[in-house]
Design a protein around this motif. Structure first.
Motif, PDB file in Angstrom:
ATOM      1  N   UNK A   1       8.460  -5.346  -7.122  1.00 43.66           N
ATOM      2  CA  UNK A   1       8.220  -4.808  -8.463  1.00 43.66           C
ATOM      3  C   UNK A   1       6.757  -4.396  -8.529  1.00 43.66           C
ATOM      4  N   UNK A   2       6.490  -3.131  -8.263  1.00 45.68           N
ATOM      5  CA  UNK A   2       5.107  -2.681  -8.140  1.00 45.68           C
ATOM      6  C   UNK A   2       4.364  -2.775  -9.470  1.00 45.68           C
ATOM      7  N   UNK A   3       5.046  -2.557 -10.581  1.00 50.45           N
ATOM      8  CA  UNK A   3       4.386  -2.650 -11.886  1.00 50.45           C
ATOM      9  C   UNK A   3       3.943  -4.086 -12.151  1.00 50.45           C
ATOM     10  N   UNK A   4       4.833  -5.027 -11.930  1.00 47.95           N
ATOM     11  CA  UNK A   4       4.515  -6.450 -12.114  1.00 47.95           C
ATOM     12  C   UNK A   4       3.408  -6.861 -11.151  1.00 47.95           C
ATOM     13  N   UNK A   5       3.488  -6.394  -9.918  1.00 49.40           N
ATOM     14  CA  UNK A   5       2.466  -6.742  -8.930  1.00 49.40           C
ATOM     15  C   UNK A   5       1.094  -6.244  -9.371  1.00 49.40           C
ATOM     16  N   UNK A   6       1.016  -4.984  -9.772  1.00 47.63           N
ATOM     17  CA  UNK A   6      -0.272  -4.401 -10.164  1.00 47.63           C
ATOM     18  C   UNK A   6      -0.867  -5.171 -11.336  1.00 47.63           C
ATOM     19  N   UNK A   7      -0.046  -5.578 -12.286  1.00 42.29           N
ATOM     20  CA  UNK A   7      -0.535  -6.308 -13.453  1.00 42.29           C
ATOM     21  C   UNK A   7      -1.212  -7.619 -13.063  1.00 42.29           C
ATOM     22  N   UNK A   8      -0.790  -8.216 -11.955  1.00 42.77           N
ATOM     23  CA  UNK A   8      -1.308  -9.534 -11.571  1.00 42.77           C
ATOM     24  C   UNK A   8      -2.174  -9.511 -10.318  1.00 42.77           C
ATOM     25  N   UNK A   9      -2.431  -8.323  -9.795  1.00 50.66           N
ATOM     26  CA  UNK A   9      -3.098  -8.206  -8.498  1.00 50.66           C
ATOM     27  C   UNK A   9      -4.615  -8.216  -8.567  1.00 50.66           C
ATOM     28  N   UNK A  10      -5.175  -7.915  -9.745  1.00 49.07           N
ATOM     29  CA  UNK A  10      -6.617  -7.795  -9.850  1.00 49.07           C
ATOM     30  C   UNK A  10      -7.136  -6.410  -9.536  1.00 49.07           C
ATOM     31  N   UNK A  11      -6.253  -5.456  -9.291  1.00 51.77           N
ATOM     32  CA  UNK A  11      -6.656  -4.084  -8.993  1.00 51.77           C
ATOM     33  C   UNK A  11      -6.944  -3.338 -10.293  1.00 51.77           C
ATOM     34  N   UNK A  12      -8.013  -2.534 -10.304  1.00 51.85           N
ATOM     35  CA  UNK A  12      -8.288  -1.728 -11.481  1.00 51.85           C
ATOM     36  C   UNK A  12      -7.821  -0.293 -11.257  1.00 51.85           C
ATOM     37  N   UNK A  13      -8.011   0.557 -12.250  1.00 51.32           N
ATOM     38  CA  UNK A  13      -7.505   1.926 -12.173  1.00 51.32           C
ATOM     39  C   UNK A  13      -8.134   2.706 -11.023  1.00 51.32           C
ATOM     40  N   UNK A  14      -9.426   2.486 -10.800  1.00 48.57           N
ATOM     41  CA  UNK A  14     -10.097   3.190  -9.701  1.00 48.57           C
ATOM     42  C   UNK A  14      -9.542   2.753  -8.350  1.00 48.57           C
ATOM     43  N   UNK A  15      -9.269   1.452  -8.217  1.00 46.47           N
ATOM     44  CA  UNK A  15      -8.657   0.959  -6.980  1.00 46.47           C
ATOM     45  C   UNK A  15      -7.303   1.623  -6.752  1.00 46.47           C
TER      46      UNK A  15
ATOM     47  N   UNK B   1       0.822  -1.215   0.000  1.00 46.13           N
ATOM     48  CA  UNK B   1       0.000   0.000   0.000  1.00 46.13           C
ATOM     49  C   UNK B   1       0.851   1.258   0.000  1.00 46.13           C
ATOM     50  N   UNK B   2       1.829   1.308   0.895  1.00 46.90           N
ATOM     51  CA  UNK B   2       2.644   2.512   1.013  1.00 46.90           C
ATOM     52  C   UNK B   2       3.523   2.716  -0.224  1.00 46.90           C
ATOM     53  N   UNK B   3       3.949   1.627  -0.858  1.00 47.49           N
ATOM     54  CA  UNK B   3       4.712   1.755  -2.096  1.00 47.49           C
ATOM     55  C   UNK B   3       3.838   2.325  -3.199  1.00 47.49           C
ATOM     56  N   UNK B   4       2.631   1.802  -3.333  1.00 44.18           N
ATOM     57  CA  UNK B   4       1.700   2.320  -4.343  1.00 44.18           C
ATOM     58  C   UNK B   4       1.402   3.791  -4.087  1.00 44.18           C
TER      59      UNK B   4
END
Length: 242
Positions: free
Chosen positions: A216-230, A155-158
């Motif tokens: 790797x926050x970019x790699x994590x976001x791609x596979x996390x199921x989070x959308x842009x609004x999240x 969370x804090x990294x994002x």
């Protein structure tokens, strides 16, 4: 709320606001929106009132069903509880076997691999935080250290918090651990955790910093199921949705 971000609530030893942390682009994270702690099972009526006064309206519980089943207390009707089994022991036995067998569960040495190999589990928790009803959100596991530590790291990294501030926040939990354990009659296990880290050529702080550096926050976001609004809600600490 004290200047050191501590959430003073009767029954908590490791609660704090994640607001007020320095951002890499300047400024700080908004206060009274996202909090972390150990289990809230032992909160007294006064403790729950302290959470209410802090603006908290949602609790995200990261524990397994076997743990949450032991919580038989009554919660105020103004709090919403969302339970998400962050570990997923039954869903990923091949991942967990190595850490249980070596005793590394309970050390930061498993944080990075968990984020890399099971990103959807952290993603589901972050999604619950992002989509919570208006008001502050508190997330917790049992001691507020490992599962909670992984969620805070992501969370804090994002949100763009300065890396050393993320490390420092984690180490507050390490400092709080002896008092928390003493409150339930359990001796401190910090020496054992440090010894396990030392066997792998590092320290508790060093292992957490390595997990953070390797995230790797970019790699994590791609596979996390989070959308842009999240992601926007997480980056702003829900400033646009609370």
């Amino acid at each position: 709320m004290s200047e050191d971000r501590t959430l003073h609530a009767d029954g908590l030893f490791n609660g704090r606001d994640l607001g007020g942390l320095p951002l890499q682009g300047g400024g700080t994270t908004p206060a009274r929106r996202v909090f972390r702690s150990e289990s809230v099972d032992r909160l007294t009526a006064d403790g729950w009132q302290a959470l209410h006064d802090a603006g908290i309206r949602t609790v995200v519980d990261l524990r397994a069903p076997s743990e949450t089943a032991k919580d038989t207390g009554t919660r105020p009707d103004w709090i919403t509880t969302v339970v998400i089994d962050h570990d997923g022991l039954d869903d990923a036995p091949s991942f967990w076997s190595a850490y249980w067998e070596t005793g590394l569960v309970g050390t930061p040495l498993y944080y990075g691999p968990h984020l890399d190999e099971l990103p959807e589990r952290t993603g589901s928790v972050l999604r619950a935080i992002a989509r919570a009803e208006p008001g502050g959100v508190l997330f917790h596991c049992a001691g507020g250290r490992d599962r909670t530590g992984i969620i805070a790291l992501a969370l804090l990294t994002i949100a763009g918090v300065e890396p050393e501030a993320i490390v420092a926040d984690y180490l507050v939990t390490v400092d709080n651990a002896p008092a928390l354990l003493a409150s339930i009659g359990v001796p401190s296990n910090e020496a054992k955790i440090e010894a396990l880290c030392a066997e792998h050529g590092t320290t508790v702080a060093g292992a957490f910093r390595a997990a953070l550096d390797g995230f790797d926050v970019v790699r994590f976001v791609e596979r996390s199921g989070l959308d842009d609004a999240d992601l926007e809600a997480l980056r702003t600490f829900r400033a646009d949705v609370a």
